[in-house]
Design an enzyme around this catalytic site. Structure first.
Site, PDB file in Angstrom:
ATOM      1  N   LYS A  48      -3.842   3.004  -4.229  1.00  0.00           N
ATOM      2  CA  LYS A  48      -5.214   3.213  -4.697  1.00  0.00           C
ATOM      3  C   LYS A  48      -5.471   4.706  -4.717  1.00  0.00           C
ATOM      4  O   LYS A  48      -5.753   5.316  -3.704  1.00  0.00           O
ATOM      5  CB  LYS A  48      -6.204   2.519  -3.767  1.00  0.00           C
ATOM      6  CG  LYS A  48      -6.627   1.175  -4.299  1.00  0.00           C
ATOM      7  CD  LYS A  48      -7.706   0.561  -3.439  1.00  0.00           C
ATOM      8  CE  LYS A  48      -7.159   0.261  -2.062  1.00  0.00           C
ATOM      9  NZ  LYS A  48      -8.199  -0.051  -1.096  1.00  0.00           N
TER      10      LYS A  48
ATOM     11  N   MET B 176      -9.617   9.382   6.705  1.00  0.00           N
ATOM     12  CA  MET B 176      -9.906   9.780   5.308  1.00  0.00           C
ATOM     13  C   MET B 176     -10.847  10.971   5.242  1.00  0.00           C
ATOM     14  O   MET B 176     -11.696  11.043   4.362  1.00  0.00           O
ATOM     15  CB  MET B 176     -10.527   8.602   4.534  1.00  0.00           C
ATOM     16  CG  MET B 176      -9.613   7.412   4.418  1.00  0.00           C
ATOM     17  SD  MET B 176     -10.408   5.997   3.655  1.00  0.00           S
ATOM     18  CE  MET B 176     -11.346   5.336   5.020  1.00  0.00           C
TER      19      MET B 176
ATOM     20  N   ASP C  74       0.823  -1.217   0.000  1.00  0.00           N
ATOM     21  CA  ASP C  74       0.000   0.000   0.000  1.00  0.00           C
ATOM     22  C   ASP C  74       0.847   1.252   0.000  1.00  0.00           C
ATOM     23  O   ASP C  74       1.974   1.229   0.478  1.00  0.00           O
ATOM     24  CB  ASP C  74      -0.753   0.055   1.326  1.00  0.00           C
ATOM     25  CG  ASP C  74      -2.199  -0.290   1.171  1.00  0.00           C
ATOM     26  OD1 ASP C  74      -2.565  -0.778   0.101  1.00  0.00           O
ATOM     27  OD2 ASP C  74      -2.940  -0.064   2.142  1.00  0.00           O
TER      28      ASP C  74
END
Ligand code: SAH
Length: 511
Positions: A61, A176, A39
């Site tokens: 991502k 987030m 990641d």
């Protein structure tokens, strides 16, 4: 030692940022993996643990073109495992906190691939403990909620109950959420949360670039904009967000937030970087030197065949020891070449490196210069007429040899290695210096100083705010000769001594 399973996937939490906050099991699995899917949030330094032949797949991502979809990650995991590989799926923080582990596990189960989940320290826990913001405290917070900010944008299928969150009598932690901070604050206030509720943002938690911004709920957006807070960051809301400076140990370290440039060879920079990180500083590596072995020279090979003639052998650096034994290994020899020799080293680190090859040095004075080592050796051993072999860098000064010869020794000096100039990204560093982003430039040898200022003009440094720290008088002399303003010379001529001196200045009790 882990017995890695083949055709198997380990979903491993990489921890919150700082590399060594991973679990022991996580680190061991990285060491044995055939393939690692990594990641963006996992610290890249962890990949240095991987086998040199391990396949590393980066799967950031991102939103937008060029990003990897969750579906593609699932497929890659399955495909690599079905090839019979031991696969590590390395995820930032804890794999199961907003980590989309469920989707990966469904794909693995469908394909009949076995898996294990290795927990990690999630960002909220680490951000709390590195800032003194206690998520739970019996005085004001008996509960804590972890919430995804992704759903603050008015998504219809959102599971978030803003009414409940507005009334929640504990600490709220949004992951987030930085892009939708305004929406989060608005929604909470619209549902009745007081405008003056304390809020904090913690960015880059546990890293030397960690930042904390505090404001009341109605002002937090503006404050974050003014402070240019960037992801990854957590939003903490509730009484806890005020923080407790008694508990803030990380940002109180004298080197916290200080950007320190190291100018050694790659290995030296890596070792120095660890020490800087341990004191909370932010290391920036800039290579000035590449170490080049000279052990295929005729002189070296000749001396090897006559090792038996010498009474004492001297090593003056860990590099020298390593290069010597690498050359021995290549020739099919080992530590027995020193069977009846007496050995002296300059510095305990050199002795410790010798010990790694099974040899206990006979004489390890606590001195930092060749001259002092020579003096002490002459004082304890009668060197009159004795043969002494000095194995050093080609660039070392003659002080040691002169002192030994004055003591009556017959000295042979054989260079094991030399250092050749090699510079890192000059333009990038020069810009950082000129923009005032660098706090300290450190120099651990005269050759590092020479090579550095061959690449970057002294005036660029003298005119800026970066301070220059030197490991000892010889290096300072070289810096002076180059026309560089030296702000500090270490009292103890080691990298620890250099950092002690920088700390003293930063604390305000140095020169
Ligand atoms: N599984 C991860 C979270 C993944 S979601 C964990 O357990 O930590 C990604 C979010 O985590 C980021 O948007 C940010 O809110 C948070 N985050 C991850 N690392 C962080 C860090 N070092 N500092 C602050 N927030 C971080």
């Amino acid at each position: 030692m882990v017995q890695p399973k083949k055709g198997f996937v380990y979903l491993v939490g990489a921890g919150p940022g700082r590399a060594d906050l991973i679990t022991l099991r996580g680190a061991e699995l990285i060491r044995v993996a055939d393939c690692i899917l990594c990641d963006k949030l996992a610290n890249p330094a962890l990949l240095e643990l991987a086998r040199p032949d391990a396949e590393i797949v980066h799967v950031p991502k991102r939103i937008g073109p060029g990003s990897v979809t969750q579906e593609q990650i699932n497929q890659t995991l399955v495909a690599k495992a079905l090839e019979g590989k031991t696969v590590v799926r390395l995820k930032g923080g804890d794999p199961c906190i907003f980590g989309r582990v469920t989707e990966e596990v469904v794909a693995l189960n469908e394909a009949g691939v076995g898996f294990e989940i290795v927990p990690g320290v999630t960002a909220a826990i680490a951000a709390s403990e590195y800032t003194g913001i206690m998520l739970t405290d019996r005085r004001y917070s008996s509960q804590v909620a972890f919430i995804t900010g992704r759903e603050a944008d008015g998504k219809e299928d959102s599971n978030i109950d803003w009414e409940v969150l507005a009334r929640f009598p504990g600490t709220l932690v949004f992951y987030m959420g930085i892009g939708v901070l305004g929406r989060i604050a608005e929604r909470l206030m619209a549902c009745g949360r007081a405008a003056e509720t304390p809020a904090a943002l913690v960015a880059n938690a546990t890293l030397p670039t960690q930042r904390v911004v505090r404001a009341s709920l109605n002002e937090i957006v503006e404050t974050c904009r003014a402070e240019r807070i960037e992801p990854p960051a957590l939003i903490i809301i509730g009484a806890a967000a005020e923080g407790d400076s008694e508990l803030d140990w990380f940002m109180k370290q004298p080197l916290f937030g200080k950007t320190i440039v190291t100018t050694r060879d790659t290995a030296g920079n890596a070792e120095f970087a660890k020490k800087i990180l341990d004191r909370g500083g932010n290391p920036v590596a800039f290579s000035t030197i590449a170490i080049q072995p000279l052990t295929d020279s005729n002189e070296f090979l000749r001396v090897l065949t006559h090792l038996g003639d010498y009474d004492w052998v001297i090593f003056t650096s860990p590099n020298g020891v390593r290069i010597f034994f690498e050359a021995m290994a290549a020739l099919g020899k080992d530590a027995r070449v020193f069977a009846s020799k007496r050995l002296a080293t300059l510095g305990v680190k050199t002795a410790a490196t010798l010990a790694q090859y099974g040899i206990k040095a006979d004489f390890v004075p606590t001195v930092f210069t060749g001259r002092e080592l020579g003096r002490q050796l002459v004082a304890i051993a009668n060197l009159n007429g004795k043969k002494v072999l000095s194995l050093r860098s080609e660039l070392a000064t003659n002080d040691l040899l002169e002192v030994l010869e004055t003591g009556g020794a017959i000295v042979q000096d054989v260079p094991l290695y030399t250092a050749v100039p090699k510079t890192g990204d000059v333009e990038a560093l020069r810009r950082q210096i000129e923009d005032g982003q660098i706090d300290w430039l450190t120099f651990a040898s005269p050759s590092a100083a020479r090579n550095f200022f061959d690449a970057i003009p002294p005036d660029a440094v003298n005119a800026g705010r970066a301070k220059v720290a030197s490991i000892g008088p010889v290096t300072s002399e070289q810096l002076n000769k180059l026309g560089v303003r030296v702000d500090l010379t270490a009292v103890e001529y080691t990298t620890d001594g250099l950092l002690d001196a920088i700390e003293a200045v930063e604390r305000g009790d140095g020169s």
